[in-house]
Design a protein around this motif. Structure first.
Motif, short mmCIF file in Angstrom:
data_model
loop_
_atom_site.label_atom_id
_atom_site.label_comp_id
_atom_site.label_asym_id
_atom_site.label_seq_id
_atom_site.Cartn_x
_atom_site.Cartn_y
_atom_site.Cartn_z
N LEU A 49 0.82 -1.21 0.00
CA LEU A 49 0.00 0.00 0.00
C LEU A 49 0.86 1.26 0.00
N THR A 50 2.05 1.19 0.60
CA THR A 50 2.92 2.36 0.66
C THR A 50 3.90 2.44 -0.50
N GLY A 51 3.88 1.44 -1.37
CA GLY A 51 4.80 1.46 -2.51
C GLY A 51 6.18 0.92 -2.21
N THR A 52 6.40 0.44 -0.99
CA THR A 52 7.69 -0.14 -0.64
C THR A 52 7.92 -1.45 -1.38
N LEU A 53 6.83 -2.20 -1.57
CA LEU A 53 6.88 -3.45 -2.34
C LEU A 53 5.89 -3.35 -3.50
N ALA A 54 6.29 -3.83 -4.66
CA ALA A 54 5.36 -3.94 -5.78
C ALA A 54 4.63 -5.27 -5.68
N PRO A 55 3.33 -5.29 -5.93
CA PRO A 55 2.63 -6.58 -5.89
C PRO A 55 3.06 -7.49 -7.03
N THR A 56 3.02 -8.79 -6.78
CA THR A 56 3.26 -9.75 -7.85
C THR A 56 2.12 -9.69 -8.85
N SER A 57 0.91 -9.49 -8.34
CA SER A 57 -0.25 -9.27 -9.19
C SER A 57 -1.25 -8.43 -8.40
N GLY A 58 -2.25 -7.90 -9.10
CA GLY A 58 -3.21 -7.00 -8.48
C GLY A 58 -2.88 -5.55 -8.80
N ARG A 59 -3.74 -4.64 -8.35
CA ARG A 59 -3.57 -3.22 -8.68
C ARG A 59 -3.73 -2.36 -7.43
N LEU A 60 -3.08 -1.21 -7.47
CA LEU A 60 -3.24 -0.19 -6.45
C LEU A 60 -3.79 1.05 -7.13
N LEU A 61 -4.94 1.51 -6.65
CA LEU A 61 -5.64 2.63 -7.27
C LEU A 61 -5.72 3.80 -6.29
N LEU A 62 -5.35 4.99 -6.76
CA LEU A 62 -5.49 6.22 -5.99
C LEU A 62 -6.46 7.13 -6.71
N ASP A 63 -7.59 7.39 -6.09
CA ASP A 63 -8.66 8.17 -6.74
C ASP A 63 -8.99 7.61 -8.12
N GLY A 64 -8.95 6.30 -8.23
CA GLY A 64 -9.31 5.63 -9.47
C GLY A 64 -8.19 5.47 -10.47
N ASP A 65 -7.04 6.12 -10.23
CA ASP A 65 -5.90 6.01 -11.14
C ASP A 65 -4.98 4.87 -10.70
N ASP A 66 -4.56 4.08 -11.67
CA ASP A 66 -3.69 2.95 -11.39
C ASP A 66 -2.26 3.45 -11.12
N ILE A 67 -1.77 3.23 -9.89
CA ILE A 67 -0.42 3.67 -9.54
C ILE A 67 0.48 2.47 -9.26
#
Length: 261
Positions: free
Chosen positions: A59-77
């Motif tokens: 969630l903090t960006g320290t690790l990238a997920p192997t799969s899945g998405r992180l969305l901030l205000d709907g934008d894929d980050i």
């Protein structure tokens, strides 16, 4: 400014969508979906080894997920460099403090504010120094450290250092504040003060919390996600989590294993 959905409910600011993280053949998190709404405290709990730290790091960006998405205000980050997160409005405070111990309290916060105002010219951005000091004083007032502003950071109590780290995290005026074990090592009095601070901070942003102290979690949380073996076992309000038989069994089992050890 309050964010509302078309139905009038709080809008999720940060969403982890089916987050999975592998470490070799070990799966630390599998298909974890969490949503952090504006104006709410969202807590992540679970026994040791449940995957809380890995999820927090994704969630903090320290690790990238192997799969899945992180969305901030709907934008894929998903997969953005970690240094981009503060600029996007995601701030974090880790369990281990990361301050400049030889600097004063206000100097620590001024440095953080200048890093946000003038990221390429942190030490010589003179035109920003007055603004940074005013902002730093305001943040110290929020976390209750105004009277300690001229003390060295390493002269503060443990609880005060954690509060200072929160002020540093607030320097970028985040829309999402993620706190990892914010009351670790604190006295009951310090813990109560942090509980009040967390509720206050959530008035203007989304707050995500990883915490072991169940009394604090149940008191301050609007929504709780319970992790078990890397997956979401249950989520809901504090009342719903306390009444969930699966959650009680997981925690009871963990307590029994510790007692037998």
């Amino acid at each position: 400014m309050s964010r509302k959905s078309a139905t009038g409910g709080p809008v999720p600011v940060l969403v982890g969508e089916r987050l999975t993280r592998h470490f070799g053949g070990f799966v630390a998190n599998r298909d974890v979906t969490v949503a952090l709404p504006h104006g709410k405290v969202t807590s992540i709990i679970g026994p040791n080894g449940a995957g809380k730290s890995t999820l927090f790091n994704m969630l903090t960006g320290t690790l990238a997920p192997t799969s899945g998405r992180l969305l901030l205000d709907g934008d894929d980050i998903t997969g953005l460099p970690q240094h981009r997160y503060a600029g996007l409005g995601i701030a974090k405070s880790f369990q281990i403090t990361s301050l400049f111990p030889g600097l004063s309290v206000i100097e620590n916060v001024v440095a953080a504010v200048l890093a946000h105002l003038a990221p390429l010219d942190i030490w010589s951005g003179r035109r920003h120094e007055i603004e940074a000091r005013h902002r730093a004083l305001h943040l110290l007032e929020i976390v209750g450290l105004t009277t300690r502003r001229n003390h060295r950071a390493d002269a503060l109590s443990h609880g005060e250092q954690r509060s200072l780290e929160v002020a540093v995290a607030l320097a970028c005026d985040p829309v999402v504040l993620l706190l990892d074990e914010p009351t670790a090592g604190m006295s009951p009095e310090e813990t109560r003060a942090v509980m009040a601070l967390i509720r206050h901070l959530a008035e203007d942003r989304a707050v995500g919390l990883v915490e072991h102290k169940m009394g604090l979690v149940m008191e301050v949380s609007d929504t709780i996600y319970v992790l078990h073996q890397g997956e979401v076992l249950a989520h809901g309000s504090a009342d719903e989590i306390q009444q969930d038989t699966r959650v009680r069994e997981v925690y009871l089992g963990a307590h029994k294993r510790r007692a037998a050890a």
